[in-house]
Scaffold this active site. Structure first.
Site, PDB file in Angstrom:
ATOM      1  N   ARG A   1     -32.384  15.092 -23.998  1.00 57.00           N
ATOM      2  CA  ARG A   1     -33.047  15.594 -22.805  1.00 57.00           C
ATOM      3  C   ARG A   1     -34.430  16.156 -23.135  1.00 57.00           C
ATOM      4  NH1 ARG A   1     -32.516  18.487 -17.795  1.00 57.00           N
ATOM      5  NH2 ARG A   1     -34.692  18.603 -17.238  1.00 57.00           N
TER       6      ARG A   1
ATOM      7  N   ARG B   1     -34.833  11.295 -16.532  1.00 54.52           N
ATOM      8  CA  ARG B   1     -34.213  11.991 -17.660  1.00 54.52           C
ATOM      9  C   ARG B   1     -32.950  11.271 -18.112  1.00 54.52           C
ATOM     10  NH1 ARG B   1     -34.016  17.051 -14.531  1.00 54.52           N
ATOM     11  NH2 ARG B   1     -36.107  16.346 -14.135  1.00 54.52           N
TER      12      ARG B   1
ATOM     13  N   ASP C   1     -29.217  15.322 -17.178  1.00 51.91           N
ATOM     14  CA  ASP C   1     -29.502  16.631 -16.585  1.00 51.91           C
ATOM     15  C   ASP C   1     -28.158  17.231 -16.185  1.00 51.91           C
ATOM     16  OD1 ASP C   1     -31.053  18.701 -15.398  1.00 51.91           O
ATOM     17  OD2 ASP C   1     -30.741  17.805 -13.435  1.00 51.91           O
TER      18      ASP C   1
ATOM     19  N   ASP D   1     -26.721  20.633 -14.268  1.00 50.49           N
ATOM     20  CA  ASP D   1     -26.981  21.891 -13.567  1.00 50.49           C
ATOM     21  C   ASP D   1     -25.680  22.656 -13.376  1.00 50.49           C
ATOM     22  OD1 ASP D   1     -29.689  21.421 -13.297  1.00 50.49           O
ATOM     23  OD2 ASP D   1     -29.470  20.415 -11.365  1.00 50.49           O
TER      24      ASP D   1
HETATM   25  N1  LIG Z   1     -28.022  27.028 -11.830  1.00 50.61           N
HETATM   26  C1  LIG Z   1     -28.840  26.503 -12.751  1.00 50.61           C
HETATM   27  N2  LIG Z   1     -28.439  25.432 -13.479  1.00 50.61           N
HETATM   28  C2  LIG Z   1     -29.270  24.905 -14.426  1.00 50.61           C
HETATM   29  N3  LIG Z   1     -30.504  25.381 -14.718  1.00 50.61           N
HETATM   30  C3  LIG Z   1     -30.933  26.433 -14.018  1.00 50.61           C
HETATM   31  C4  LIG Z   1     -30.125  27.037 -13.012  1.00 50.61           C
HETATM   32  N4  LIG Z   1     -30.813  28.078 -12.486  1.00 50.61           N
HETATM   33  C5  LIG Z   1     -31.977  28.138 -13.131  1.00 50.61           C
HETATM   34  N5  LIG Z   1     -32.048  27.163 -14.059  1.00 50.61           N
HETATM   35  C6  LIG Z   1     -33.202  27.000 -14.937  1.00 50.61           C
HETATM   36  O1  LIG Z   1     -33.949  25.874 -14.525  1.00 50.61           O
HETATM   37  C7  LIG Z   1     -34.652  25.414 -15.641  1.00 50.61           C
HETATM   38  C8  LIG Z   1     -35.111  24.011 -15.401  1.00 50.61           C
HETATM   39  O2  LIG Z   1     -33.977  23.212 -15.334  1.00 50.61           O
HETATM   40  P1  LIG Z   1     -34.123  21.654 -15.250  1.00 50.61           P
HETATM   41  O3  LIG Z   1     -35.117  21.167 -16.232  1.00 50.61           O
HETATM   42  O4  LIG Z   1     -32.734  21.086 -15.331  1.00 50.61           O
HETATM   43  O5  LIG Z   1     -34.722  21.506 -13.799  1.00 50.61           O
HETATM   44  P2  LIG Z   1     -34.842  20.181 -13.031  1.00 50.61           P
HETATM   45  O6  LIG Z   1     -33.599  19.385 -13.306  1.00 50.61           O
HETATM   46  O7  LIG Z   1     -36.146  19.515 -13.326  1.00 50.61           O
HETATM   47  O8  LIG Z   1     -34.829  20.641 -11.522  1.00 50.61           O
HETATM   48  P3  LIG Z   1     -33.613  21.187 -10.684  1.00 50.61           P
HETATM   49  O9  LIG Z   1     -33.348  22.579 -11.177  1.00 50.61           O
HETATM   50  O10 LIG Z   1     -34.169  21.135  -9.309  1.00 50.61           O
HETATM   51  O11 LIG Z   1     -32.444  20.271 -10.906  1.00 50.61           O
HETATM   52  C9  LIG Z   1     -33.689  25.558 -16.780  1.00 50.61           C
HETATM   53  O12 LIG Z   1     -34.354  25.762 -17.985  1.00 50.61           O
HETATM   54  C10 LIG Z   1     -32.862  26.761 -16.396  1.00 50.61           C
HETATM   55  O13 LIG Z   1     -33.248  27.901 -17.134  1.00 50.61           O
HETATM   56  N1  LIG Z   2     -30.868  11.141  -6.902  1.00 52.61           N
HETATM   57  C1  LIG Z   2     -31.217  12.116  -7.737  1.00 52.61           C
HETATM   58  N2  LIG Z   2     -32.439  12.628  -7.686  1.00 52.61           N
HETATM   59  C2  LIG Z   2     -32.796  13.629  -8.513  1.00 52.61           C
HETATM   60  C3  LIG Z   2     -31.890  14.140  -9.445  1.00 52.61           C
HETATM   61  C4  LIG Z   2     -30.601  13.585  -9.492  1.00 52.61           C
HETATM   62  O1  LIG Z   2     -29.738  13.996 -10.315  1.00 52.61           O
HETATM   63  N3  LIG Z   2     -30.291  12.570  -8.624  1.00 52.61           N
HETATM   64  N4  LIG Z   2     -32.252  15.158 -10.266  1.00 52.61           N
HETATM   65  C5  LIG Z   2     -33.428  15.697 -10.169  1.00 52.61           C
HETATM   66  C6  LIG Z   2     -33.773  16.861 -11.012  1.00 52.61           C
HETATM   67  O2  LIG Z   2     -32.698  17.449 -11.523  1.00 52.61           O
HETATM   68  C7  LIG Z   2     -34.458  15.184  -9.279  1.00 52.61           C
HETATM   69  N5  LIG Z   2     -34.024  14.144  -8.448  1.00 52.61           N
END
Ligand SMILES: Nc1ncnc2c1ncn2[C@@H]1O[C@H](COP(=O)(O)OP(=O)(O)OP(=O)(O)O)[C@@H](O)[C@H]1O
Ligand SMILES: Nc1nc2c(c(=O)[nH]1)N=C(CO)CN2
Length: 506
Positions: free
Chosen positions: A403, A412, A415, A417
């Site tokens: 990642r 990516r 990912d 979350d």
């Molecule tokens: N519930 C959560 N789960 C995962 N990461 C989180 C959460 N809340 C805050 N973060 C923070 O968000 C930062 C960025 O995460 P990441 O790079 O996965 O974002 P992204 O995938 O680009 O966007 P999104 O958060 O919209 O999915 C992480 O380094 C983490 O510290």
């Molecule tokens: N369909 C889809 N779109 C995204 C996704 C994802 O997991 N699925 N994750 C993102 C950033 O975490 C941004 N956009």
């Protein structure tokens, strides 16, 4: 009900109410010696303001306030330690009620109908409202250990296990193994929802049909008894099955340790019980009075504790009991399906984290910049890890799969979350729970609703996941879901269905 009695949540929605009226006891409160000596009747009315939707959705006492228990506490204050003022009695009741989980605000009226007033009178009442901005100026009542019994048979309870409080250490993050960028190959697909049943990891990876209810059984199973199937640590590439025992059935009594404590974790309830209590507020803020501590449960970051160089907050607190956590996985670079399978195995192998069930695999149009479709899945877990430990654990899995964060919402390899961790709500610099965008992401909500049709997303913008999934802005971008994605052979990149790898704009 008068509108001025209403309390609203942060979104301006009127909170629900549980009202208890006419609770009475002989108390010894008053400034006169004869009041202290002889006692008199005190009566209390209590209105609890809270959101009862989640309790109603799951028909589950654990997500509301047990009025019987509350009544006992209020009467215990009325008849308890004597104080001079009715105001103090009211304040103490408010503190006691506010210290209960789920309570947002409380109205307390304490009546003293036999007050020593020298003219004819009907009643004297002290009425107060306290909430999480205007906290009570009193300590909550704490019943002596063993005084109040809890548990009703439908919701078996277990004693607090001191040993269960600290989470096992995290595994060392393995070395990154970056994958070259490729379009997304996938296994057997089927048309977009509805997908009929949840997929259990145990079923899927033991080669069974992945459309049974085993995932749900596993998710509903408890930590101490026998009978439920669940996954255990796995070698890379496969998630073997193990056994997670179930809580013994039938009523169980739990000694009180503190009035704020949740009814303990039950696995017999409906799937909406997915969110279980997480933060043991007493441990979170050991020196704070309970109303402060209760607020900590709602707003995780408010009580930062400096320990050496480290600033800790409630997100560093391991839960007192295993809690359910929901993880959302996505990938759109490299061998995405393989990566997601590996990631599930990696999660299952993480100490302190158990994979309970895995959703179907969704193919979704990318939300954000132009890029290939994603494969998305949701993993239901049970964990003893603190929220921040869980974040680090999933980041270690992301790292293992190469990642990199080059572009906001960009492509990516993996990912992950953290969508929810128990019932924790809060915002810090590095972690927000529930995930702030989960409520509007069909690519999370639809797979989640498939694996747990009755799930409820807590917090602002939350609600029944199936409902949120049906209205999410990107719902039309969910193209199809595959049920057997954990086990089916992954086709070669050139055998993928039409449209795979195409950029898509929502
Ligand atoms: N519930 C959560 N789960 C995962 N990461 C989180 C959460 N809340 C805050 N973060 C923070 O968000 C930062 C960025 O995460 P990441 O790079 O996965 O974002 P992204 O995938 O680009 O966007 P999104 O958060 O919209 O999915 C992480 O380094 C983490 O510290
Ligand atoms: N369909 C889809 N779109 C995204 C996704 C994802 O997991 N699925 N994750 C993102 C950033 O975490 C941004 N956009």
């Amino acid at each position: 009900m008068n509108a001025q009695d209403d309390v609203h949540d942060e979104g301006g929605r009127r909170l629900d109410q549980i009202r208890l009226t006419g609770l009475s006891a002989t108390g010894y409160h008053g400034v006169f010696a004869h009041e202290r000596r002889e006692g008199q009747t005190f009566v209390a009315d209590v209105v609890v303001h809270l959101d009862t939707r989640r309790a109603a959705a799951g028909d589950d006492l654990a997500h509301t306030v047990d009025y019987g228990e509350l009544a006992q506490l209020v009467v215990a204050v009325l008849g308890g330690e004597p104080v001079d003022l009715v105001e103090t009695v009211a304040e103490r009741i408010a503190a006691t009620v506010l210290a209960r989980p789920h309570v947002q605000a409380v109205d307390v009226a304490v009546h003293k109908p036999q007050a020593p007033i020298t003219v004819p009178f009907g009643d004297v009442v002290v009425a107060i409202r306290r909430d999480r901005t205007k906290l009570p100026a009193a300590e909550p009542y704490r019943p002596p250990t063993g005084q109040v019994r809890r548990g009703d048979g439908r919701h078996p309870v277990t004693a607090d296990q001191p040993g269960a409080r600290s989470a096992p250490p995290l595994a060392e993050p393995p070395a990154p193994t970056p994958e070259p960028a490729q379009p997304v190959p996938v296994a057997t697909a089927q048309a977009a929802p509805p997908v009929p049943a949840r997929v259990s990891v145990a079923d899927a990876l033991s080669g069974g049909v992945p459309t049974t209810d085993a995932g749900r059984r596993a998710h509903d199973a408890g930590p101490d008894g026998a009978g439920a199937v669940l996954v255990g640590p796995a070698p890379t590439g496969a998630v073997p099955t193990g056994v997670m025992p179930a809580v013994p059935a039938g009523p169980a009594a739990e000694a009180w340790s503190a009035p704020h404590e949740e009814p303990s974790y039950s696995y017999d309830g409906p799937p909406t019980e997915l969110m279980a209590p997480v933060v043991d507020v007493e441990r979170t803020a050991p020196t704070s009075p309970a109303p402060e501590a209760a607020r900590t449960e709602l707003m995780a970051p408010v009580t930062d504790v400096v320990e050496g160089e480290l600033v800790l907050d409630a997100f560093d607190e391991p839960p007192a009991h295993p809690v359910r956590a929901v993880l959302a996985l996505g990938a759109n670079l490299g061998p995405a399906q393989d990566t997601l399978r590996q990631a599930v195995a990696d999660l299952a192998a993480t100490p302190g984290l158990e994979v309970v069930a895995v959703s179907p695999l969704a193919r979704t149009a990318a939300v954000g910049p132009e890029q290939p479709d994603y494969l998305n899945a949701v993993v239901l877990t049970r964990t003893t890890l603190a929220p921040r430990e869980l974040l680090r654990a999933v980041q270690a899995v992301e790292l293992r799969h190469g990642r990199e964060r080059r572009e906001h919402w960009g492509p990516r390899t993996l990912d992950i979350d953290v969508v929810v961790h128990g019932e924790t709500l809060g915002v810090t610099d590095d972690l927000e729970l529930p995930h702030p965008r989960a409520h509007q992401r069909a690519f999370v909500l639809q797979p989640w609703a498939q694996v747990d049709p009755e799930a409820v997303l807590p917090g602002l913008g939350g609600g029944p996941v199936a409902l949120l999934a049906a209205t999410a802005p990107d719902r039309d971008g969910v193209r199809w879901m595959a049920l057997d994605w954990l086990t089916a052979p992954v086709p070669a990149a050139n055998a993928e269905p039409d449209g795979a790898g195409e950029a898509h704009h929502p």
